[in-house]
Design a protein around this motif. Sequence first.
Motif, PDB file in Angstrom:
ATOM      1  N   HIS A 213       0.841  -1.205   0.000  1.00  0.00           N
ATOM      2  CA  HIS A 213       0.000   0.000   0.000  1.00  0.00           C
ATOM      3  C   HIS A 213       0.877   1.256   0.000  1.00  0.00           C
ATOM      4  CE1 HIS A 213      -3.483  -2.524   0.665  1.00  0.00           C
ATOM      5  NE2 HIS A 213      -2.851  -3.100   1.672  1.00  0.00           N
ATOM      6  N   PRO A 214       0.590   2.203  -0.903  1.00  0.00           N
ATOM      7  CA  PRO A 214      -0.374   2.078  -2.009  1.00  0.00           C
ATOM      8  C   PRO A 214       0.202   1.228  -3.133  1.00  0.00           C
ATOM      9  CG  PRO A 214       0.784   4.164  -2.168  1.00  0.00           C
ATOM     10  CD  PRO A 214       1.267   3.523  -0.905  1.00  0.00           C
ATOM     11  N   PRO A 215      -0.651   0.453  -3.832  1.00  0.00           N
ATOM     12  CA  PRO A 215      -0.146  -0.374  -4.930  1.00  0.00           C
ATOM     13  C   PRO A 215       0.324   0.493  -6.094  1.00  0.00           C
ATOM     14  CG  PRO A 215      -2.541  -0.407  -4.880  1.00  0.00           C
ATOM     15  CD  PRO A 215      -2.110   0.334  -3.655  1.00  0.00           C
ATOM     16  N   LEU A 216       1.456   0.112  -6.676  1.00  0.00           N
ATOM     17  CA  LEU A 216       2.004   0.873  -7.804  1.00  0.00           C
ATOM     18  C   LEU A 216       1.999   0.073  -9.100  1.00  0.00           C
ATOM     19  CD1 LEU A 216       4.957   2.758  -6.070  1.00  0.00           C
ATOM     20  CD2 LEU A 216       2.675   3.615  -6.633  1.00  0.00           C
TER      21      LEU A 216
ATOM     22  N   ARG B 243       4.229  -3.360 -17.300  1.00  0.00           N
ATOM     23  CA  ARG B 243       5.599  -3.866 -17.457  1.00  0.00           C
ATOM     24  C   ARG B 243       6.108  -3.626 -18.886  1.00  0.00           C
ATOM     25  NH1 ARG B 243       3.584  -8.472 -13.951  1.00  0.00           N
ATOM     26  NH2 ARG B 243       4.697  -8.245 -11.978  1.00  0.00           N
ATOM     27  N   GLN B 244       5.204  -3.762 -19.852  1.00  0.00           N
ATOM     28  CA  GLN B 244       5.593  -3.518 -21.241  1.00  0.00           C
ATOM     29  C   GLN B 244       5.914  -2.042 -21.460  1.00  0.00           C
ATOM     30  OE1 GLN B 244       6.197  -5.885 -23.396  1.00  0.00           O
ATOM     31  NE2 GLN B 244       4.953  -5.734 -25.234  1.00  0.00           N
ATOM     32  N   PHE B 245       5.144  -1.150 -20.828  1.00  0.00           N
ATOM     33  CA  PHE B 245       5.437   0.287 -20.939  1.00  0.00           C
ATOM     34  C   PHE B 245       6.826   0.594 -20.380  1.00  0.00           C
ATOM     35  CE2 PHE B 245       0.621   1.157 -20.621  1.00  0.00           C
ATOM     36  CZ  PHE B 245       0.485   1.184 -21.996  1.00  0.00           C
ATOM     37  N   ILE B 246       7.149  -0.012 -19.233  1.00  0.00           N
ATOM     38  CA  ILE B 246       8.465   0.219 -18.628  1.00  0.00           C
ATOM     39  C   ILE B 246       9.565  -0.290 -19.557  1.00  0.00           C
ATOM     40  CG2 ILE B 246       9.987  -0.449 -16.712  1.00  0.00           C
ATOM     41  CD1 ILE B 246       7.487  -0.440 -14.917  1.00  0.00           C
ATOM     42  N   TYR B 247       9.324  -1.436 -20.160  1.00  0.00           N
ATOM     43  CA  TYR B 247      10.289  -1.992 -21.114  1.00  0.00           C
ATOM     44  C   TYR B 247      10.507  -1.021 -22.279  1.00  0.00           C
ATOM     45  CZ  TYR B 247      12.171  -5.062 -24.760  1.00  0.00           C
ATOM     46  OH  TYR B 247      12.928  -5.608 -25.762  1.00  0.00           O
ATOM     47  N   ARG B 248       9.420  -0.441 -22.766  1.00  0.00           N
ATOM     48  CA  ARG B 248       9.536   0.475 -23.896  1.00  0.00           C
ATOM     49  C   ARG B 248      10.237   1.772 -23.496  1.00  0.00           C
ATOM     50  NH1 ARG B 248       4.819   1.090 -28.093  1.00  0.00           N
ATOM     51  NH2 ARG B 248       6.637   2.063 -29.081  1.00  0.00           N
TER      52      ARG B 248
ATOM     53  N   LYS C  97      -5.487  10.508 -19.575  1.00  0.00           N
ATOM     54  CA  LYS C  97      -5.673  10.113 -18.175  1.00  0.00           C
ATOM     55  C   LYS C  97      -4.709  10.913 -17.312  1.00  0.00           C
ATOM     56  CE  LYS C  97      -7.431   5.482 -19.155  1.00  0.00           C
ATOM     57  NZ  LYS C  97      -7.273   4.023 -18.939  1.00  0.00           N
ATOM     58  N   PRO C  98      -4.958  10.991 -15.997  1.00  0.00           N
ATOM     59  CA  PRO C  98      -4.085  11.799 -15.140  1.00  0.00           C
ATOM     60  C   PRO C  98      -2.634  11.350 -15.150  1.00  0.00           C
ATOM     61  CG  PRO C  98      -6.106  11.201 -13.976  1.00  0.00           C
ATOM     62  CD  PRO C  98      -6.102  10.436 -15.258  1.00  0.00           C
ATOM     63  N   TYR C  99      -2.429  10.032 -15.244  1.00  0.00           N
ATOM     64  CA  TYR C  99      -1.072   9.496 -15.261  1.00  0.00           C
ATOM     65  C   TYR C  99      -0.883   8.685 -16.538  1.00  0.00           C
ATOM     66  CZ  TYR C  99      -1.029  11.295 -10.576  1.00  0.00           C
ATOM     67  OH  TYR C  99      -1.102  12.157  -9.511  1.00  0.00           O
TER      68      TYR C  99
ATOM     69  N   LEU D 136       4.252   2.453 -11.304  1.00  0.00           N
ATOM     70  CA  LEU D 136       5.691   2.330 -11.520  1.00  0.00           C
ATOM     71  C   LEU D 136       6.125   2.930 -12.851  1.00  0.00           C
ATOM     72  CD1 LEU D 136       6.548  -1.282 -10.216  1.00  0.00           C
ATOM     73  CD2 LEU D 136       6.719   0.905  -9.005  1.00  0.00           C
ATOM     74  N   VAL D 137       5.212   2.959 -13.810  1.00  0.00           N
ATOM     75  CA  VAL D 137       5.543   3.567 -15.109  1.00  0.00           C
ATOM     76  C   VAL D 137       5.875   5.051 -14.899  1.00  0.00           C
ATOM     77  CG1 VAL D 137       4.746   4.033 -17.452  1.00  0.00           C
ATOM     78  CG2 VAL D 137       4.011   1.939 -16.277  1.00  0.00           C
ATOM     79  N   ASP D 138       5.064   5.728 -14.094  1.00  0.00           N
ATOM     80  CA  ASP D 138       5.308   7.139 -13.804  1.00  0.00           C
ATOM     81  C   ASP D 138       6.610   7.320 -13.027  1.00  0.00           C
ATOM     82  OD1 ASP D 138       2.653   8.181 -14.799  1.00  0.00           O
ATOM     83  OD2 ASP D 138       1.965   6.798 -13.257  1.00  0.00           O
ATOM     84  N   CYS D 139       6.923   6.342 -12.171  1.00  0.00           N
ATOM     85  CA  CYS D 139       8.185   6.401 -11.416  1.00  0.00           C
ATOM     86  C   CYS D 139       9.392   6.359 -12.347  1.00  0.00           C
ATOM     87  CB  CYS D 139       8.264   5.242 -10.416  1.00  0.00           C
ATOM     88  SG  CYS D 139       7.048   5.327  -9.085  1.00  0.00           S
TER      89      CYS D 139
END
Length: 216
Positions: A84-87, A99-104, A146-148, A156-159
Amino acid sequence: MGVVTKRSTMTFFSDAASHYSHRVRIVLAEKGVTVDIIDTDPLDLPEEVCELNPYNSLPTLVDRDLALYESKVMMEYLDERFPHPPLLPVYPVARGESRQFIYRIERDWCHLVDAIIDGKDAKAAEKARKDLTDSLLTIAPIFGEKPYFMNEEFTLVDCCLAPILWRLPQLGISLPQTRQSKPLLDYMQRLFERPSFQESLTEQERELRTQAASVA
């Protein structure tokens, strides 16, 4: 081989200037984890890091008997260890997409950031700067959906994105104030205003924006 002292609290050996270390610091702040963050010179690593990390690299996260030395693994570990909070999204399909977004991000943008910061090859750095600018402006409109990033919630993508976007002045990139870029600029402001992001910043990282503002 020397004896590594076991720590009673989580320890994060961080490069104060690295966007890979920064992404993990954001997760730690978002989760409110009690952690000993040690700013470490990547060219003068402490013996403990060399003992625990076979690649002698930063960042390195130590949680009792566990040592992690890959930033994406650290982020997912922290998300599971402190739920908490889940990311990451709950459902498998959405988690796979994240996970694919992070990879890209790593394939399409991180290597460009690294080439610019490295700066040893001026021609390669300039090409990387142009490619990164063009790529950001091309996808800028999707940040208005979307907001994020492709999500209603901070993930985690935003991180991974936030440290890159914060470093744009250091990279010599100034995004134009246009209708096309506005969704991305608004997204950046939302990220940078989050308390966890502000808490994650090192003095070195704060100076990146201070210096850019003074030049402007």
